[in-house]
Enzyme design. Structure first.
Site, PDB file in Angstrom:
ATOM      1  N   ASN A  10       7.494 -61.734 -44.007  1.00 34.27           N
ATOM      2  CA  ASN A  10       7.949 -60.469 -43.907  1.00 34.27           C
ATOM      3  C   ASN A  10       8.196 -59.946 -42.090  1.00 34.27           C
ATOM      4  O   ASN A  10       8.428 -58.913 -42.016  1.00 34.27           O
ATOM      5  CB  ASN A  10       6.607 -59.482 -44.262  1.00 34.27           C
ATOM      6  CG  ASN A  10       5.448 -59.704 -43.457  1.00 34.27           C
ATOM      7  OD1 ASN A  10       5.320 -60.798 -42.973  1.00 34.27           O
ATOM      8  ND2 ASN A  10       4.423 -58.817 -43.720  1.00 34.27           N
ATOM      9  N   CYS A  11       8.234 -61.266 -41.602  1.00 36.97           N
ATOM     10  CA  CYS A  11       8.467 -60.689 -39.949  1.00 36.97           C
ATOM     11  C   CYS A  11      10.036 -60.792 -39.809  1.00 36.97           C
ATOM     12  O   CYS A  11      10.795 -61.493 -40.488  1.00 36.97           O
ATOM     13  CB  CYS A  11       8.118 -61.944 -39.258  1.00 36.97           C
ATOM     14  SG  CYS A  11       8.641 -61.928 -37.465  1.00 36.97           S
ATOM     15  N   ASP A  12      10.541 -59.678 -39.295  1.00 36.58           N
ATOM     16  CA  ASP A  12      11.889 -59.460 -39.190  1.00 36.58           C
ATOM     17  C   ASP A  12      12.589 -60.663 -38.356  1.00 36.58           C
ATOM     18  O   ASP A  12      13.837 -61.015 -38.782  1.00 36.58           O
ATOM     19  CB  ASP A  12      12.183 -57.989 -38.408  1.00 36.58           C
ATOM     20  CG  ASP A  12      11.716 -56.868 -39.160  1.00 36.58           C
ATOM     21  OD1 ASP A  12      11.945 -56.904 -40.410  1.00 36.58           O
ATOM     22  OD2 ASP A  12      11.566 -55.978 -38.429  1.00 36.58           O
ATOM     23  N   LYS A  15      12.974 -63.481 -40.700  1.00 34.38           N
ATOM     24  CA  LYS A  15      14.127 -63.060 -41.888  1.00 34.38           C
ATOM     25  C   LYS A  15      15.444 -63.370 -41.350  1.00 34.38           C
ATOM     26  O   LYS A  15      16.388 -63.787 -42.028  1.00 34.38           O
ATOM     27  CB  LYS A  15      13.887 -61.565 -42.300  1.00 34.38           C
ATOM     28  CG  LYS A  15      12.686 -61.379 -43.105  1.00 34.38           C
ATOM     29  CD  LYS A  15      12.726 -59.808 -43.437  1.00 34.38           C
ATOM     30  CE  LYS A  15      11.515 -59.536 -44.075  1.00 34.38           C
ATOM     31  NZ  LYS A  15      11.703 -58.120 -44.487  1.00 34.38           N
TER      32      LYS A  15
END
Length: 117
Positions: A10-12, A15
């Site tokens: 879920n880390c931008d 991603k």
């Protein structure tokens, strides 16, 4: 040569790195170090490759929530490994491993150079 991307899904930034690798059709394995953990030997390799100061994210929420005593553990590789294993979110993300090479964070030009793109 195996390419492994370590991080938290879920880390931008993770991603973006995963998306870049997929767009450039680079076979890779994703390792969620929150769920799968990180072996001591792997952390030792990363510390040798990039240095302890670069590996630990001292800007994040996890760091700020640590006690001063725990923060002091981060100054020595021997004690930092246990601290990191207990708090994997302390690792600057993502970590890209390609053979013995280790890269921290994600920047398109950095990945482009690493993969000749």
């Amino acid at each position: 040569m195996t390419t492994t991307l370590y991080g938290i899904p879920n880390c931008d930034t993770v991603k973006k790195a995963r998306q870049w690798l997929t767009q450039h059709q680079i076979d890779h394995v994703f390792h969620d170090f929150k769920k799968q953990g990180i072996a001591e030997a792997r952390l030792q390799h990363w510390i040798q490759a990039v240095g302890l100061d670069k590996l630990i994210n001292r800007q994040g929420t996890t760091w700020r929530k640590l006690s001063d005593a725990d923060k002091a553990l981060a100054d020595d590789a021997g004690t930092a490994i246990g601290l990191i294993q207990a708090n994997p979110s302390l690792i600057k993300r993502p970590v890209l491993e390609r053979g013995d090479a280790v890269e921290l964070g994600f920047k398109e030009d950095l990945y482009g150079k690493a993969f000749g793109r």
